[in-house]
Design a protein around this motif. Structure first.
Motif: not given
Ligand code: NPQ
Ligand code: MG
Length: 369
Positions: A19, A21, A29, A135, A262, A292
């Motif tokens: 995943f 970002t 995880r 997401s 959240k 997650l």
């Molecule tokens: C967000 N989540 O909305 C978060 C960000 C995120 C589903 O997009 C490990 C720990 C992995 C924290 C991946 C989504 C993560 C994390 C994404 C948080 O910003």
């Protein structure tokens, strides 16, 4: 309820796919699972701090530290009457909302079980099923992104969020929008941009996105307000909103029009409900974010999202979105209308499988009164 014991489990679960970002790529995880025992019953919680301080400064290591040294000793052997009482006992400690929320969740589960009430009922939830979306992480190229999005549409998701970062934004969003012009689409930058890059978001504005999530820095309401002033698309804040007070000030200063709720980031479900109530009173839409989670946090998110102000689809996917095997059952599945049912059994309404938990546990600690 006299708290008899607290167990912590550092778990690591392999993600079905990496995943990515704007703050990095995750292959696994990590999280801390919390178990509270009182009066012969046990409640479960999940602290969503990860291995790496990318989304938040908190990690499994910092959460373990503050839980072991401060939060757990503040309640162990104590008669904790309710969530307000719990919050009072932790009030002297600054920060660490993810650790705090993980412990608070185990207490909510305990209270629900003791009273025979579902978490949704305790929180004031009304809906039996909640709209959800998926997401989608940053992919290697636009073609792969289109394939991944198509797969989720085939699974039945009717709202898609694209993670973006500088250089991996406009082409991606335009391509998905062109392929699926009617799809409910939104983006999440996880604070990766500066106000000087506002032309990127102005170029997205005509696409009619549902919202643009956390484009700028976490501690910068002022520049978010400046960006919102030149956009028709609503800005949604995630990382910036750590309390009901932040939510009020962000709405008052027009730094955003939508808030991602959240419980972890807000230090627990109680503060999450407070943000919901404020936004509901002001007519500002909210939705439930995702971290997650395992089945524990997922059950909690579904209960929260059943409150009436959660009018936008949450980042609450089916259990099989991230993991091949969960530590809790039953699994959550997607209904044909892109909703997931809210658990209605007492507490979280799920059962943690001790063998599945043991398989993913790297380290445990038990604290007894
Ligand atoms: C967000 N989540 O909305 C978060 C960000 C995120 C589903 O997009 C490990 C720990 C992995 C924290 C991946 C989504 C993560 C994390 C994404 C948080 O910003
Ligand atoms: Mg986000």
């Amino acid at each position: 309820m006299r708290i008899e014991s607290v167990d912590l489990h550092h778990i690591r679960m392999r993600l079905k796919a990496p995943f990515e970002t704007s703050f990095g790529v995750e292959h696994d995880r990590d999280a801390v699972i919390v178990r509270l025992r009182a009066e012969g019953i046990e409640g479960w919680g999940e602290c969503v701090a990860g291995a790496f301080p990318g989304y938040s400064y908190e990690t499994v290591g910092t959460a373990w530290h503050v839980l072991e040294e401060f939060f757990v000793p503040a309640i162990l052997g104590q008669d904790v009457k309710d969530v307000d009482d719990f919050r009072g006992r932790l009030a002297a400690f600054r920060g660490h909302p993810l650790a705090r929320a993980g412990l608070e969740l185990a207490l909510w589960d305990l209270l629900g079980l003791a009273r025979g009430a579902s978490l949704a009922t305790l929180l004031g939830g009304e809906r039996r099923a909640v709209p959800v979306g998926v997401s989608v992480g940053i992919q290697t190229d636009v073609r792969t992104l289109l394939e991944v999005v198509e797969r989720y549409l085939a699974d039945g998701y009717r709202r898609v969020k694209l993670k973006i970062k500088p250089g991996r934004d406009l082409d991606e969003v335009r391509a998905v929008h062109a392929a699926h012009p009617k799809l409910a689409l939104q983006v999440d930058a996880n604070s990766a941009y500066a106000l000087e890059q506002k032309t990127i978001f102005q170029a997205m504005d005509p696409l009619g996105l549902l919202l643009i999530e956390q484009p700028l820095a976490e501690d910068d309401l002022l520049d978010h307000a400046a960006l919102q002033a030149v956009l028709r698309t609503p800005i949604c804040l995630d990382e910036s909103i750590l309390s009901q007070r932040h939510a009020r000030q962000a709405l008052d200063s027009h730094a955003c029009r939508v808030i991602n709720i959240k419980p972890a980031r807000l230090g627990g479900l109680a503060e999450a409900v407070a943000v919901h109530d404020l936004c509901w009173a002001r007519g500002a839409p909210v939705w439930c974010g995702g971290m997650l989670e395992t089945g524990i946090g997922r059950a909690s998110n579904l209960a929260l999202a059943s409150l009436p102000g959660f009018t936008l689809p949450g980042d609450i996917s089916a259990s099989d979105r991230y993991y091949a095997e969960d530590i809790a059952s039953p699994p959550f599945t997607l209904n044909s209308d892109s909703t997931i049912d809210v658990p209605d059994s007492p507490g979280l309404g799920i059962a943690v499988d001790p063998r599945a938990l043991a398989r993913v546990t790297l380290r445990s600690a038990a604290f007894n009164a």
